[in-house]
Scaffold this motif. Structure first.
Motif, PDB file in Angstrom:
ATOM      1  N   TYR A 129      -0.227  24.577  24.292  1.00 22.97           N
ATOM      2  CA  TYR A 129      -0.360  24.861  25.722  1.00 22.97           C
ATOM      3  C   TYR A 129      -1.692  25.528  26.074  1.00 22.97           C
ATOM      4  O   TYR A 129      -1.838  26.116  27.142  1.00 22.97           O
ATOM      5  CB  TYR A 129       0.810  25.740  26.188  1.00 22.97           C
ATOM      6  N   ASP A 130      -2.670  25.440  25.158  1.00 22.09           N
ATOM      7  CA  ASP A 130      -4.013  25.981  25.387  1.00 22.09           C
ATOM      8  C   ASP A 130      -3.989  27.456  25.793  1.00 22.09           C
ATOM      9  O   ASP A 130      -4.718  27.897  26.692  1.00 22.09           O
ATOM     10  CB  ASP A 130      -4.735  25.163  26.479  1.00 22.09           C
ATOM     11  N   ILE A 131      -3.165  28.234  25.135  1.00 15.37           N
ATOM     12  CA  ILE A 131      -3.080  29.673  25.373  1.00 15.37           C
ATOM     13  C   ILE A 131      -3.831  30.369  24.246  1.00 15.37           C
ATOM     14  O   ILE A 131      -3.657  30.010  23.074  1.00 15.37           O
ATOM     15  CB  ILE A 131      -1.611  30.142  25.396  1.00 15.37           C
ATOM     16  N   PRO A 132      -4.707  31.327  24.546  1.00 17.93           N
ATOM     17  CA  PRO A 132      -5.510  31.975  23.500  1.00 17.93           C
ATOM     18  C   PRO A 132      -4.662  32.599  22.399  1.00 17.93           C
ATOM     19  O   PRO A 132      -3.770  33.387  22.681  1.00 17.93           O
ATOM     20  CB  PRO A 132      -6.318  33.028  24.262  1.00 17.93           C
ATOM     21  N   THR A 133      -4.976  32.244  21.162  1.00 18.47           N
ATOM     22  CA  THR A 133      -4.186  32.740  20.033  1.00 18.47           C
ATOM     23  C   THR A 133      -4.623  34.125  19.572  1.00 18.47           C
ATOM     24  O   THR A 133      -3.907  34.770  18.808  1.00 18.47           O
ATOM     25  CB  THR A 133      -4.307  31.767  18.836  1.00 18.47           C
TER      26      THR A 133
END
Length: 376
Positions: free
Chosen positions: A212-216
């Motif tokens: 979901y292209d959320i910063p890891t």
């Protein structure tokens, strides 16, 4: 998420609940004219009103803590446990329901690590009547320190998910959550254990965040959520990490989180738990575990379990679908089944070692070794 972050978050939450309960108990001491049932009902409603942001699990624990404290204050006779132990239904590895027989009568006791055991039922003429009255069914299965009951409509309920039975003396107990069958209940137990595997959990979290292209880089951290707004492409969340402002977009977010942030504009939250409560992201997270369960279970050559039902305890082989194939007769006790399982595992290990020896034969002939043994 790092273990220390999880523990800190849980501890902070429970300290808040404990603080609140202490105040309520002090008030309760001034109301000794009220019956325990009415008092717990009243205080439970106050918990819901004054602490609307508590999760269902936190509210259940808060209500029990209140009930336990009030019993200690007013009904010490409920902590008088007499008779012989006639059966145990584990809730999890630290708590369970015990059946005691006192002369020709039976009653139920709840025991939890760190607390005194106490009665949760009246007397019954036999064990079957007690179980049926308390849990609504005599059809049960014990699997990996969890007890599941099958209701008349075929649904299956885990005691671990329905701890309201602890208040049975003052409140009628009804199961709230259900599985369609025993296979689903077993998989839920296995999934819960897999989630406790820090390495596996980390892989699942990272995979879902990437999807979901959320910063890891925020994984494992505690952040301050400063705002939520609805956008065309999802829910925009503003947050701060060590005073650095960030923005992320989630496909969907549970209404409970939206309400919490609106009520507390600078709410601190464990990032991973906040993300996993997003509906769409959570589904991806759980689907990962669905695949991982099959992989973890099916790649094992032998995955034997001790399973207990009303017929006794037996050894079964667990499959990735949640089904268990019975591979032994029923034993009279779970302890006996555990002993037989240990023998089976040793036998399997011995057979594996024999196979390895066939593939990589020892230099010395086996004849000489036998001869040495005979001489000794």
């Amino acid at each position: 998420m790092r273990t220390d972050v999880i523990e800190r978050t849980v501890n902070d939450s429970m300290l808040t609940i404990a603080d609140y309960l202490l105040q309520m108990i002090e008030q309760a001491k001034k109301q000794k004219d009220l019956e325990l049932r009415a008092l717990v009902d009243q205080k439970s409603k106050e918990i819901l009103k004054d602490k609307p942001n508590l999760s269902a699990e936190e509210r259940t624990e808060a209500e029990y803590e209140l009930y336990y404290a009030l019993m200690k204050e007013r009904q010490l006779h409920l902590f008088e446990v007499k008779g012989n132990l006639a059966g145990t239904f584990p809730v999890d590895r630290i708590s369970g329901v015990q059946i005691f027989q006192e002369k020709n009568k039976f009653y139920g006791v709840y025991q939890q690590e760190g607390k005194d055991p106490h009665r949760i039922t009246e007397y019954f003429p036999n064990k079957e009547a007690l179980i049926s009255n308390l849990f609504g069914s005599g059809e049960f299965e014990i699997f990996r320190s969890r007890t599941a009951f099958r209701s008349n409509d075929g649904n299956v309920f885990l005691l671990h998910d329905n701890k309201q039975f602890r208040l049975h003396l003052i409140k009628p107990f009804k199961f709230q959550s259900a599985y369609e069958n025993m296979e689903q209940a077993r998989l839920s137990i296995v999934k819960g254990e897999l989630k406790m595997d820090s390495k596996l959990r980390a892989r699942a979290v990272v995979k879902t965040l990437n999807e979901y292209d959320i910063p890891t880089d925020l994984s494992g951290k505690t952040v301050s959520i400063t705002g939520i707004s609805m956008e065309e492409n999802g829910v925009r969340v503003s947050l701060e990490d060590t005073e650095k402002k960030r923005h992320i977009t989630l496909p969907d977010l549970a209404e409970t989180w939206v309400d919490r942030v609106k009520e507390h504009p600078r709410m601190k939250a464990a990032f991973d738990e906040f993300i996993m409560d997003s509906r769409s992201v959570g589904e991806g997270f759980l689907s990962f575990y669905g695949l991982e369960i099959n992989k973890e279970i099916q790649t094992k050559q032998h995955d034997f379990e001790v399973v207990t039902d009303k017929e006794g305890s037996y050894i079964g082989k667990l499959h990735g679908t949640g089904k268990v194939k019975k591979v032994s007769p029923s034993f009279s006790s779970e302890k006996e089944a555990e002993v037989q399982l240990d023998k089976l595992k040793k036998h399997i290990q011995l057979e594996k070692e024999k196979e390895k020896q066939k593939e990589n034969p020892v230099v010395e002939p086996s004849f000489e070794m036998h001869e040495m043994v005979e001489k000794n």
